[in-house]
Motif scaffolding. Structure first.
Motif, PDB file in Angstrom:
ATOM      1  N   ILE A  24      57.502   1.620  -5.297  1.00 24.52           N
ATOM      2  CA  ILE A  24      57.401   1.188  -3.903  1.00 24.52           C
ATOM      3  C   ILE A  24      58.269  -0.067  -3.733  1.00 24.52           C
ATOM      4  CG2 ILE A  24      55.814   0.726  -1.991  1.00 24.52           C
ATOM      5  CD1 ILE A  24      54.113   1.536  -5.103  1.00 24.52           C
ATOM      6  N   PRO A  25      59.583   0.089  -3.617  1.00 21.78           N
ATOM      7  CA  PRO A  25      60.484  -1.076  -3.615  1.00 21.78           C
ATOM      8  C   PRO A  25      60.226  -2.081  -2.506  1.00 21.78           C
ATOM      9  CG  PRO A  25      61.715   0.971  -3.913  1.00 21.78           C
ATOM     10  CD  PRO A  25      60.321   1.358  -3.538  1.00 21.78           C
ATOM     11  N   ASP A  26      59.669  -1.658  -1.389  1.00 19.23           N
ATOM     12  CA  ASP A  26      59.485  -2.576  -0.272  1.00 19.23           C
ATOM     13  C   ASP A  26      58.082  -3.180  -0.216  1.00 19.23           C
ATOM     14  OD1 ASP A  26      58.141  -0.291   0.365  1.00 19.23           O
ATOM     15  OD2 ASP A  26      58.872  -0.167   2.433  1.00 19.23           O
ATOM     16  N   SER A  27      57.315  -3.075  -1.297  1.00 17.29           N
ATOM     17  CA  SER A  27      55.968  -3.647  -1.303  1.00 17.29           C
ATOM     18  C   SER A  27      56.047  -5.163  -1.382  1.00 17.29           C
ATOM     19  CB  SER A  27      55.149  -3.123  -2.489  1.00 17.29           C
ATOM     20  OG  SER A  27      53.935  -3.852  -2.605  1.00 17.29           O
ATOM     21  N   ARG A  28      55.605  -5.831  -0.338  1.00 12.27           N
ATOM     22  CA  ARG A  28      55.636  -7.280  -0.309  1.00 12.27           C
ATOM     23  C   ARG A  28      54.599  -7.886  -1.243  1.00 12.27           C
ATOM     24  NH1 ARG A  28      55.543  -6.904   6.088  1.00 12.27           N
ATOM     25  NH2 ARG A  28      54.992  -4.784   5.518  1.00 12.27           N
ATOM     26  N   ASP A  29      53.453  -7.229  -1.363  1.00 15.28           N
ATOM     27  CA  ASP A  29      52.403  -7.771  -2.225  1.00 15.28           C
ATOM     28  C   ASP A  29      52.775  -7.682  -3.699  1.00 15.28           C
ATOM     29  OD1 ASP A  29      50.426  -8.538  -0.231  1.00 15.28           O
ATOM     30  OD2 ASP A  29      50.348  -6.414   0.230  1.00 15.28           O
ATOM     31  N   LEU A  30      53.426  -6.596  -4.093  1.00 14.82           N
ATOM     32  CA  LEU A  30      53.876  -6.496  -5.484  1.00 14.82           C
ATOM     33  C   LEU A  30      54.978  -7.510  -5.763  1.00 14.82           C
ATOM     34  CD1 LEU A  30      53.824  -2.635  -6.010  1.00 14.82           C
ATOM     35  CD2 LEU A  30      52.404  -4.324  -7.172  1.00 14.82           C
ATOM     36  N   ALA A  31      55.819  -7.784  -4.775  1.00 12.08           N
ATOM     37  CA  ALA A  31      56.849  -8.807  -4.953  1.00 12.08           C
ATOM     38  C   ALA A  31      56.211 -10.177  -5.188  1.00 12.08           C
ATOM     39  CB  ALA A  31      57.759  -8.850  -3.733  1.00 12.08           C
ATOM     40  N   ILE A  32      55.106 -10.456  -4.492  1.00 11.47           N
ATOM     41  CA  ILE A  32      54.392 -11.710  -4.706  1.00 11.47           C
ATOM     42  C   ILE A  32      53.843 -11.769  -6.128  1.00 11.47           C
ATOM     43  CG2 ILE A  32      52.345 -13.028  -4.044  1.00 11.47           C
ATOM     44  CD1 ILE A  32      52.836 -12.012  -1.168  1.00 11.47           C
ATOM     45  N   GLU A  33      53.249 -10.660  -6.588  1.00  8.92           N
ATOM     46  CA  GLU A  33      52.741 -10.636  -7.968  1.00  8.92           C
ATOM     47  C   GLU A  33      53.863 -10.892  -8.964  1.00  8.92           C
ATOM     48  OE1 GLU A  33      49.799 -10.644  -8.966  1.00  8.92           O
ATOM     49  OE2 GLU A  33      48.545  -9.806  -7.365  1.00  8.92           O
ATOM     50  N   GLU A  34      55.034 -10.323  -8.723  1.00  8.70           N
ATOM     51  CA  GLU A  34      56.180 -10.538  -9.613  1.00  8.70           C
ATOM     52  C   GLU A  34      56.564 -12.013  -9.646  1.00  8.70           C
ATOM     53  OE1 GLU A  34      60.805  -8.984 -10.112  1.00  8.70           O
ATOM     54  OE2 GLU A  34      59.848  -8.988  -8.134  1.00  8.70           O
ATOM     55  N   VAL A  35      56.655 -12.637  -8.482  1.00 13.64           N
ATOM     56  CA  VAL A  35      57.053 -14.048  -8.417  1.00 13.64           C
ATOM     57  C   VAL A  35      56.015 -14.939  -9.088  1.00 13.64           C
ATOM     58  CG1 VAL A  35      57.422 -15.975  -6.837  1.00 13.64           C
ATOM     59  CG2 VAL A  35      58.519 -13.773  -6.392  1.00 13.64           C
ATOM     60  N   LEU A  36      54.732 -14.659  -8.878  1.00 14.21           N
ATOM     61  CA  LEU A  36      53.689 -15.465  -9.508  1.00 14.21           C
ATOM     62  C   LEU A  36      53.735 -15.342 -11.029  1.00 14.21           C
ATOM     63  CD1 LEU A  36      50.645 -14.866  -7.111  1.00 14.21           C
ATOM     64  CD2 LEU A  36      52.208 -16.816  -7.175  1.00 14.21           C
ATOM     65  N   ALA A  37      53.994 -14.125 -11.517  1.00 18.73           N
ATOM     66  CA  ALA A  37      54.088 -13.938 -12.971  1.00 18.73           C
ATOM     67  C   ALA A  37      55.289 -14.702 -13.539  1.00 18.73           C
ATOM     68  CB  ALA A  37      54.201 -12.456 -13.296  1.00 18.73           C
ATOM     69  N   LEU A  38      56.427 -14.600 -12.881  1.00 20.15           N
ATOM     70  CA  LEU A  38      57.615 -15.331 -13.341  1.00 20.15           C
ATOM     71  C   LEU A  38      57.354 -16.836 -13.333  1.00 20.15           C
ATOM     72  CD1 LEU A  38      60.382 -13.327 -11.430  1.00 20.15           C
ATOM     73  CD2 LEU A  38      60.045 -13.359 -13.909  1.00 20.15           C
ATOM     74  N   SER A  39      56.653 -17.324 -12.317  1.00 16.31           N
ATOM     75  CA  SER A  39      56.356 -18.749 -12.223  1.00 16.31           C
ATOM     76  C   SER A  39      55.464 -19.200 -13.363  1.00 16.31           C
ATOM     77  CB  SER A  39      55.680 -19.051 -10.881  1.00 16.31           C
ATOM     78  OG  SER A  39      56.514 -18.694  -9.795  1.00 16.31           O
ATOM     79  N   ALA A  40      54.432 -18.415 -13.677  1.00 18.21           N
ATOM     80  CA  ALA A  40      53.503 -18.782 -14.746  1.00 18.21           C
ATOM     81  C   ALA A  40      54.167 -18.714 -16.116  1.00 18.21           C
ATOM     82  CB  ALA A  40      52.289 -17.865 -14.712  1.00 18.21           C
ATOM     83  N   LEU A  41      55.123 -17.799 -16.273  1.00 18.82           N
ATOM     84  CA  LEU A  41      55.810 -17.629 -17.564  1.00 18.82           C
ATOM     85  C   LEU A  41      56.921 -18.636 -17.771  1.00 18.82           C
ATOM     86  CD1 LEU A  41      56.006 -13.726 -17.584  1.00 18.82           C
ATOM     87  CD2 LEU A  41      54.672 -15.144 -19.175  1.00 18.82           C
ATOM     88  N   GLY A  42      57.188 -19.465 -16.768  1.00 18.76           N
ATOM     89  CA  GLY A  42      58.250 -20.460 -16.904  1.00 18.76           C
ATOM     90  C   GLY A  42      59.632 -19.919 -16.624  1.00 18.76           C
ATOM     91  N   ARG A  43      59.710 -18.714 -16.120  1.00 16.63           N
ATOM     92  CA  ARG A  43      61.011 -18.144 -15.756  1.00 16.63           C
ATOM     93  C   ARG A  43      61.284 -18.530 -14.302  1.00 16.63           C
ATOM     94  NH1 ARG A  43      60.124 -12.148 -18.304  1.00 16.63           N
ATOM     95  NH2 ARG A  43      62.007 -11.682 -17.093  1.00 16.63           N
ATOM     96  N   THR A  44      61.374 -19.841 -14.118  1.00 11.83           N
ATOM     97  CA  THR A  44      61.385 -20.392 -12.765  1.00 11.83           C
ATOM     98  C   THR A  44      62.673 -20.093 -12.019  1.00 11.83           C
ATOM     99  OG1 THR A  44      62.132 -22.520 -13.635  1.00 11.83           O
ATOM    100  CG2 THR A  44      59.754 -22.194 -13.388  1.00 11.83           C
ATOM    101  N   ALA A  45      63.782 -20.034 -12.722  1.00 11.09           N
ATOM    102  CA  ALA A  45      65.033 -19.722 -12.033  1.00 11.09           C
ATOM    103  C   ALA A  45      64.987 -18.307 -11.458  1.00 11.09           C
ATOM    104  CB  ALA A  45      66.213 -19.868 -12.992  1.00 11.09           C
TER     105      ALA A  45
END
Length: 624
Positions: free
Chosen positions: A389-410
């Protein structure tokens, strides 16, 4: 994370076509969004889930004789103005059959969701759709119907089919004047009910199931209301039609149930409770499905975690198809049973499924793993869902939160830029979703030790909302979000100035800010800011004000803010005690509901001093 519809946003459609607070509807019309998930049947969007496009063998997945699949009635009249008759026929047939305790009904919505997946799967092109849908839903009997016009009469026919053999075992007909389609449909439903009861040897069990509130005129108003809400996002107009239906037929129990759920989705708790009281007075007359809806609503209003899980388990046990597994999983997530949630999700065979219109399963997987601290798994499920589901906004948020927690901030910053600053995409990230990308991601970075990246992300959030409040008459919700962004960025004096200019009346009345008990949160922010800025007298006075609030459906919100204030003052023991008290009063450990006024405990700036305090960690962690 928030409990998404039950989560807890989108008016989720219950099996049977009722919008659900705990579950899903079109994103434009949602209130309890999957960053949060469930709501009542509460919580919480249109649940469009596809199950098993690559089916197990018959030896593994048997047809259940008492599971009846109702397919949408086919319009053979050539007149599209009569399409509503087909939907009405399906509705009445489902209602009559679901009134029989022994019968397990697969609704036209559930069947349609499965068909969407079957048609989308290349390896299943050309399959016998009827039989394959029955296999996926375990339905041992299929009801197909059609209607046509002959002179001034409307003629309907229904066929009872055994999908295992593909044979018609019985046919029934009914008719009435073309000007009275309701009479024809009700007559057909009576005969179908007798035929099904006879084949299942139900004796007189079916006699009490004759449906109430099946007026065609009233149903047309409900059908139009559903279309306005789900397809067009015009919720208030939909409410008007719903209440018009009840004026036409006050015994329309399904309309009462829909009003109960929709009011919950809007955060109008007292009205939802009133509708539940109406159904409770009619308990002996309503169908098992409506009793289940009532049980969910009551559990949500009472914040009864165990009751929610049990209600959804009973619904799943009536017929364990995927949408009901997902409802159960979402309720387990809210009850802080993240491992049990994942175990329920594991009942869905991902390799044999395609989710083309719903990301709920992926969001639940990601959310449960986030609550367990498994951020690599969060990223795995978020990105897996985005492939489907490429246009899922909620899954995109989950992706960004995971990247933020993992330190992949860029990577997180690039993704935020892609989502918010491409006009064709950014304009769809409104309200709490944009806030989640901008603010929650920054708080995740800070909580995991990436302070410089967090400062940059939160500065961007402040700039985003500062631009939105410029002008002559900035909206109260945008000023509210600016204040919260400033708070997250630790710009205490500026945040205090913004919050001091807000009124609870403006916030509570604004249709774009569906925050329950937002007036309490406004007092809470003012209290914690007073403490942070050294005004102990004001902080103590506001603490007393919070302690003195008494009204229905507080759900621990006032006590929650007193816990935050105690934490800001450095009192870990009192803060943890008050937070536990708030949970006992109904506060969910997961943030649940639209525009929730705080953040996850593990990133909330007010609870920083508690992050290494073991009693606090034990209180908020999953309880599997």
């Amino acid at each position: 994370t928030r409990l998404r519809s039950v989560g807890v946003h989108r008016p989720a459609m219950h099996p049977g076509g009722y919008a659900s607070p705990v579950a899903g509807q079109s994103e434009a019309a949602t209130r309890f969004r999957p960053r949060t998930v469930l709501v009542s049947a509460v919580l919480l969007a249109i649940l469009a889930v596809v199950w098993s496009v690559r089916a197990p063998s018959d030896e593994v997945l048997e047809f259940l004789p008492n599971a009846v699949l109702v397919r949408e009635a086919e319009n053979l009249t050539g007149d599209s103005a009569l399409d509503g008759v087909g939907r009405y026929a399906s509705y009445v047939l489902e209602g009559r059959l679901s009134g029989v305790e022994a019968v397990r009904v697969v609704t036209t919505q559930e069947a349609g969701d499965v068909q969407t997946g079957l048609e989308a799967a290349e390896n299943l092109a050309g399959v016998d759709l009827r039989r394959e849908i029955a296999r996926q839903t375990r339905a041992g009997m299929v009801i197909e119907s059609s209607y046509l016009v002959e002179r001034d009469s409307l003629l309907l026919e229904a066929r009872l089919i055994e999908p295992a053999r593909g044979t018609v075992v019985e046919g029934v007909q009914a008719g009435a004047a073309r000007t009275d389609p309701g009479a024809a449909v009700r007559a057909l439903a009576d005969r179908v009910l007798i035929a099904v009861a006879t084949r299942l040897n139900l004796g007189e069990e079916y006699a009490s199931s004759y449906g109430r509130g099946s007026s065609y005129q009233a149903w047309q108003e409900v059908d139009a209301a559903r279309e306005l809400w789900v397809e067009r996002g015009r919720e208030r107009e939909a409410f008007a039609l719903l209440y018009r239906a009840l004026e036409i037929d006050s015994t329309f129990d399904a309309a009462v149930g829909l009003a109960m759920i929709w009011h919950m989705n809007f955060g109008e708790i007292a009205r939802s409770d009133s509708m539940a009281n109406v159904l409770e007075r009619r308990f002996s007359q309503i169908s098992p499905h409506q009793r289940w809806q009532l049980a969910v609503n009551r559990a949500v209003l009472r914040r009864d975690r165990a009751g929610m899980v049990e209600a959804f388990r009973r619904w799943k046990d009536r017929l364990p198809i995927v949408s009901r597994w997902l409802h159960l999983a979402a309720s387990q997530d809210v009850a802080q049973h993240s491992l049990a949630c994942i175990e329920s999700l594991d009942q869905v065979d991902l390799e044999a499924n395609r989710y083309y219109r719903s990301g709920w399963l992926w969001q639940l997987y990601a959310g449960c793993h986030r609550r367990l601290g498994n951020y690599d798994a969060v990223l795995h499920w978020a990105r897996g869902g985005l492939e489907a589901i490429p246009d899922s906004r909620d899954l995109a948020i989950e992706e960004v939160l995971a990247l933020s927690a993992l330190g992949r901030t860029a990577e997180a910053e690039r993704r935020i830029t892609e989502l918010l600053f491409q006009p064709q995409v950014g304009e769809t990230f409104e309200h709490d979703r944009a806030f989640a990308l901008l603010v929650d991601s920054g708080l995740e970075m800070r909580a995991h030790g990436y302070g410089d990246a967090a400062d940059a992300s939160l500065s961007l959030a402040v700039e985003w909302y500062a631009r939105r409040v410029r002008g002559d008459a900035p909206s109260a919700p945008d000023r509210w979000r600016l204040g919260r962004a400033l708070y997250a960025a630790r710009r205490w004096e500026e945040a205090a100035e913004v919050f001091s200019g807000l009124s609870s009346d403006d916030l509570s009345a604004h249709p774009d800010l569906l925050a329950h008990n937002v007036d309490i949160s406004l007092v809470g922010y003012r209290a914690t800011l007073a403490a942070r800025l050294g005004d102990r007298e004001t902080a103590e006075a506001l603490d007393e004000q919070l302690a003195g609030i008494e009204r229905p459906f507080l759900w621990g919100d006032a006590t929650y803010w007193r816990a935050a204030l105690a934490a800001v003052k450095g009192d870990s023991v009192r803060a943890t005690r008050l937070l536990g008290q708030a949970m006992g009063e109904g506060l969910f450990a997961l943030q649940w509901g639209s525009e929730y006024p705080k953040w996850d405990y593990h990133v909330d700036p007010d609870f920083e001093i508690l992050r290494d305090y073991e009693p606090f960690q034990q209180l908020i962690e999953p309880r599997d």
